[in-house]
Design a protein around this motif. Sequence first.
Motif, PDB file in Angstrom:
ATOM      1  N   CYS A 274     -10.221   3.924   5.672  1.00  0.00           N
ATOM      2  CA  CYS A 274      -9.873   4.888   4.620  1.00  0.00           C
ATOM      3  C   CYS A 274     -11.129   5.293   3.866  1.00  0.00           C
TER       4      CYS A 274
ATOM      5  N   THR B 198      -8.520  10.031   2.453  1.00  0.00           N
ATOM      6  CA  THR B 198      -7.440   9.949   1.454  1.00  0.00           C
ATOM      7  C   THR B 198      -7.761  10.841   0.261  1.00  0.00           C
TER       8      THR B 198
ATOM      9  N   LYS C 184      -6.374   2.223   0.707  1.00  0.00           N
ATOM     10  CA  LYS C 184      -5.925   1.433   1.870  1.00  0.00           C
ATOM     11  C   LYS C 184      -4.485   0.941   1.724  1.00  0.00           C
TER      12      LYS C 184
END
Length: 307
Positions: A176, A207, A73
């Motif tokens: 995320c 991610t 994040k």
Amino acid sequence: MKNHSESVSTSLNRGQGVCEHFLYKLSRVSTDLTGAQRELPDLAAAIRAIRRTERLLRRPIQLALIGESNSGKSTVANLLLGVNILPTLQIANTRVPTLICHGLEPAVAAVMDNGETLPLASKTPTSDKISYVRVKLPVAVLRACEILDFPGLSDPLLGYESASMFSHRIDAAIWCTFSTQAWKESEALVWRNVPARIREYGLLALTNKDRLNAKQLAKVKARLEQVARPDFQDVACLASLDALKALNGDGHVQEDDAWRNSGAADLHEQVGRLMLEMRLRRLRKAQSLIGKIAGNALDRFDTALAG
Ligand SMILES: Nc1nc2c(ncn2[C@@H]2O[C@H](COP(=O)(O)OP(=O)(O)OP(=O)(O)O)[C@@H](O)[C@H]2O)c(=O)[nH]1
Ligand SMILES: [Mg+2]
């Protein structure tokens, strides 16, 4: 593709120009009405309503970074601004929500639950009573969009209660999710409990895509398309560290291919679209409010003439 002369963070500003144009017109109207107020004291309410509408349009959008611990994040927050502002470590490290907003001078303060603001020095004890840490930076784009970086959810030690998120003003969110275990049922459950007005402006950022090979990535993408895509405006796949390396120190792209391959160009495009959509909606709301104010004034005018 990004124009090299502008920072990548300008995606956060998209649509602000249209609002500024309307704000300029509004400020002229409110100046004229204020001038006429001496002869027409009844205008006070209309002037107040116009000023309130101006404030609504000027209020920065708050974009939240949420997701489980260590899901990347804070790195995505840095990527949005194009600079390494927030600390990112492999151990869970964001302990209180961090709001990055505009200030003429850089400043860090703790905002307590009771609204009190205390300067944050290295000796300030971290306390349960801190609502969030406020980082002010002289970065122009933050006037239009502020970033709220949350601690990780579902961490047994430092875990942040998802319910606590909603004591903060959130307009849009990026969730995320870590590539190697992307979009677990536990994540989907929390996301579905996020208020609909935030989910409506939600992006999913996968991610650590660099930890998957091409085949694995294609598989994860196909799965996300089925199980997550309907709950988000868009899905971005990121190799965030590669993306940060493709920037120079001022947040400008210096390695075009690396920037695109990292997925960051897509993320910024998606964020730009989100910002534009939110601002156009705000603008329409403001225009409709102004229309109502004018309508009421005309009604009163007609009543006065009839009487
Ligand atoms: N290889 C790789 N590493 C990443 C990526 N994104 C983040 N990291 C690394 O992962 C670690 C955690 O990233 P953070 O951004 O701090 O994660 P976070 O979700 O903010 O963590 P908490 O605040 O502790 O919940 C850091 O060491 C980052 O450098 C990525 O896309 N690829
Ligand atoms: Mg963090």
